[in-house]
Scaffold this motif. Structure first.
Motif, PDB file in Angstrom:
ATOM      1  N   TYR A 218       1.328   1.436 -13.958  1.00 39.18           N
ATOM      2  CA  TYR A 218       0.554   2.020 -12.855  1.00 39.18           C
ATOM      3  C   TYR A 218      -0.818   2.473 -13.353  1.00 39.18           C
ATOM      4  CZ  TYR A 218       5.186   2.361 -10.661  1.00 39.18           C
ATOM      5  OH  TYR A 218       6.423   2.089 -10.149  1.00 39.18           O
ATOM      6  N   GLY A 219      -0.841   3.089 -14.532  1.00 40.69           N
ATOM      7  CA  GLY A 219      -2.109   3.557 -15.088  1.00 40.69           C
ATOM      8  C   GLY A 219      -3.070   2.412 -15.345  1.00 40.69           C
ATOM      9  N   MET A 220      -2.568   1.296 -15.871  1.00 39.16           N
ATOM     10  CA  MET A 220      -3.431   0.135 -16.123  1.00 39.16           C
ATOM     11  C   MET A 220      -3.934  -0.480 -14.822  1.00 39.16           C
ATOM     12  SD  MET A 220      -1.706  -1.762 -19.439  1.00 39.16           S
ATOM     13  CE  MET A 220       0.011  -1.672 -18.885  1.00 39.16           C
ATOM     14  N   ILE A 221      -3.088  -0.463 -13.780  1.00 40.03           N
ATOM     15  CA  ILE A 221      -3.525  -0.964 -12.473  1.00 40.03           C
ATOM     16  C   ILE A 221      -4.674  -0.119 -11.929  1.00 40.03           C
ATOM     17  CG2 ILE A 221      -2.806  -1.193 -10.048  1.00 40.03           C
ATOM     18  CD1 ILE A 221      -0.051  -2.046 -11.083  1.00 40.03           C
ATOM     19  N   ILE A 222      -4.569   1.204 -12.090  1.00 42.92           N
ATOM     20  CA  ILE A 222      -5.636   2.098 -11.640  1.00 42.92           C
ATOM     21  C   ILE A 222      -6.937   1.810 -12.378  1.00 42.92           C
ATOM     22  CG2 ILE A 222      -6.401   4.512 -11.649  1.00 42.92           C
ATOM     23  CD1 ILE A 222      -3.467   5.277 -11.104  1.00 42.92           C
ATOM     24  N   ASP A 223      -6.851   1.634 -13.699  1.00 44.68           N
ATOM     25  CA  ASP A 223      -8.051   1.326 -14.477  1.00 44.68           C
ATOM     26  C   ASP A 223      -8.651  -0.025 -14.079  1.00 44.68           C
ATOM     27  OD1 ASP A 223      -8.049   3.678 -15.981  1.00 44.68           O
ATOM     28  OD2 ASP A 223      -6.683   2.855 -17.477  1.00 44.68           O
ATOM     29  N   ALA A 227      -8.971   3.948  -8.546  1.00 48.96           N
ATOM     30  CA  ALA A 227      -7.981   4.954  -8.169  1.00 48.96           C
ATOM     31  C   ALA A 227      -7.685   4.956  -6.673  1.00 48.96           C
ATOM     32  CB  ALA A 227      -8.454   6.338  -8.613  1.00 48.96           C
ATOM     33  N   LEU A 228      -8.728   4.921  -5.842  1.00 42.32           N
ATOM     34  CA  LEU A 228      -8.515   5.045  -4.399  1.00 42.32           C
ATOM     35  C   LEU A 228      -7.752   3.855  -3.838  1.00 42.32           C
ATOM     36  CD1 LEU A 228      -8.977   6.691  -1.862  1.00 42.32           C
ATOM     37  CD2 LEU A 228     -11.187   5.536  -1.566  1.00 42.32           C
ATOM     38  N   ARG A 229      -8.127   2.648  -4.253  1.00 44.79           N
ATOM     39  CA  ARG A 229      -7.432   1.461  -3.757  1.00 44.79           C
ATOM     40  C   ARG A 229      -5.969   1.457  -4.194  1.00 44.79           C
ATOM     41  NH1 ARG A 229     -10.080  -4.121  -5.424  1.00 44.79           N
ATOM     42  NH2 ARG A 229     -11.827  -3.054  -4.412  1.00 44.79           N
ATOM     43  N   SER A 230      -5.711   1.778  -5.449  1.00 39.45           N
ATOM     44  CA  SER A 230      -4.339   1.799  -5.960  1.00 39.45           C
ATOM     45  C   SER A 230      -3.517   2.879  -5.273  1.00 39.45           C
ATOM     46  CB  SER A 230      -4.353   2.043  -7.473  1.00 39.45           C
ATOM     47  OG  SER A 230      -5.115   1.065  -8.141  1.00 39.45           O
ATOM     48  N   TYR A 231      -4.138   4.045  -5.097  1.00 35.70           N
ATOM     49  CA  TYR A 231      -3.439   5.159  -4.448  1.00 35.70           C
ATOM     50  C   TYR A 231      -3.072   4.814  -3.006  1.00 35.70           C
ATOM     51  CZ  TYR A 231      -2.719   9.665  -2.176  1.00 35.70           C
ATOM     52  OH  TYR A 231      -2.212  10.689  -1.433  1.00 35.70           O
ATOM     53  N   THR A 232      -4.006   4.220  -2.275  1.00 35.19           N
ATOM     54  CA  THR A 232      -3.767   3.879  -0.869  1.00 35.19           C
ATOM     55  C   THR A 232      -2.621   2.879  -0.730  1.00 35.19           C
ATOM     56  OG1 THR A 232      -6.103   4.261  -0.353  1.00 35.19           O
ATOM     57  CG2 THR A 232      -4.820   2.998   1.242  1.00 35.19           C
ATOM     58  N   CYS A 233      -2.632   1.845  -1.559  1.00 34.94           N
ATOM     59  CA  CYS A 233      -1.572   0.830  -1.501  1.00 34.94           C
ATOM     60  C   CYS A 233      -0.223   1.433  -1.874  1.00 34.94           C
ATOM     61  CB  CYS A 233      -1.910  -0.327  -2.435  1.00 34.94           C
ATOM     62  SG  CYS A 233      -3.321  -1.318  -1.920  1.00 34.94           S
ATOM     63  N   GLY A 234      -0.204   2.258  -2.926  1.00 35.96           N
ATOM     64  CA  GLY A 234       1.053   2.856  -3.363  1.00 35.96           C
ATOM     65  C   GLY A 234       1.655   3.800  -2.331  1.00 35.96           C
ATOM     66  N   THR A 235       0.809   4.662  -1.760  1.00 35.89           N
ATOM     67  CA  THR A 235       1.300   5.620  -0.766  1.00 35.89           C
ATOM     68  C   THR A 235       1.780   4.918   0.495  1.00 35.89           C
ATOM     69  OG1 THR A 235      -0.248   7.287  -1.601  1.00 35.89           O
ATOM     70  CG2 THR A 235       0.708   7.671   0.565  1.00 35.89           C
ATOM     71  N   ALA A 236       1.039   3.898   0.936  1.00 34.65           N
ATOM     72  CA  ALA A 236       1.444   3.153   2.135  1.00 34.65           C
ATOM     73  C   ALA A 236       2.782   2.455   1.910  1.00 34.65           C
ATOM     74  CB  ALA A 236       0.366   2.138   2.505  1.00 34.65           C
ATOM     75  N   THR A 237       2.956   1.846   0.743  1.00 35.35           N
ATOM     76  CA  THR A 237       4.212   1.158   0.433  1.00 35.35           C
ATOM     77  C   THR A 237       5.376   2.137   0.389  1.00 35.35           C
ATOM     78  OG1 THR A 237       3.004  -0.499  -0.862  1.00 35.35           O
ATOM     79  CG2 THR A 237       5.365  -0.334  -1.230  1.00 35.35           C
TER      80      THR A 237
END
Length: 247
Positions: A218-223, A227-237
């Protein structure tokens, strides 16, 4: 306190508060022996655990973020979540092991105190390791420059109020999803699916263990994606999956 006294100081105080409040939980008197004092002590211990968990999480994230380079901040911050979720998994394993070894009557009578006692050696280990860690270069630089704020909260509220509101708004859905997965789903499985507490503890340990192992990814995906795009996708899922779980 982290801005004024350093990130290390907060991490030391938070683990001390957590350790002593958990020790208080282990030796709480029952209502039959202490009357109204027993639930009062229980509330005090739980509040102390909550305060220490909050300061621990915020302090550890700040520490990891400041010591990491700009291209590795997601990965560095994921290590904090790795430790947090790993702690949840260890707690579930501890509860599952104790409840497997004891009868339901023993667990209800005194067995529930055992996992809290396990926290005592962890307290000693954490204090020793954290005492060896230096503070972050950013805080040291602030001390050397004489730029440490006397009233950091007042300055923050005056200059960054909109950022605070955005931060609260962004973190609330993720926190709700987190506690649904880590806490409430276990209660739901016991109440609605007639699973035993032991079964739920082992299921939780497996699920949380998988989440823990995936934290660096998850950390590598954020980098990589931000952060915002990864957070939005994760929270929505997570929201969609949780809604399907309870439907």
């Amino acid at each position: 306190m982290g801005d004024r006294s350093g990130r290390k100081m907060v991490l030391l105080l938070s683990v001390l508060l957590m350790g002593f409040s958990s020790l208080l939980m282990a030796f709480l008197p029952t209502y039959e022996t202490a009357g109204i004092v027993a639930p009062i002590l229980l509330v005090i211990a739980r509040l102390a655990q909550g305060f220490s968990a909050g300061s621990e999480f915020g302090g550890a994230l700040t520490f990891a973020y400041e010591i990491a380079g700009p291209k590795r901040r997601g990965l560095a911050s994921s290590s904090v979540f790795l430790g947090t979720t790993g702690g949840f998994a260890l707690a579930a394993i501890c509860v599952g092991a104790v409840s497997s070894l004891l009868s339901e009557a023993q667990m209800t009578s005194w067995g529930w105190r055992v996992p809290f006692l396990v926290g005592v050696p962890l307290l000693v280990i954490c204090l020793w390791t954290r005492s060896k860690v230096a503070d972050t270069p950013e805080h040291d630089k602030s001390v050397q420059d004489g730029s440490v704020e006397n009233s950091p909260l007042r300055t923050l509220l005056r200059t960054q109020s909109s950022s605070i509101l955005r931060g609260i708004g962004l973190s609330s859905p993720a926190s709700a999803c987190l506690y649904m997965v880590f806490t409430y789903i276990g209660i739901h499985l016991v109440k609605q699916n007639d699973l035993s507490g032991t079964d739920v503890a082992w299921i939780s340990a497996g699920v949380i263990g998988c989440i823990t192992l995936l934290m660096p990814l998850y950390g590598m995906i954020i980098d990589r994606f931000g952060a915002l795009r990864s957070y939005t996708c994760g929270t929505a899922t997570c929201t969609v999956l949780i809604s399907r779980f309870f439907s």
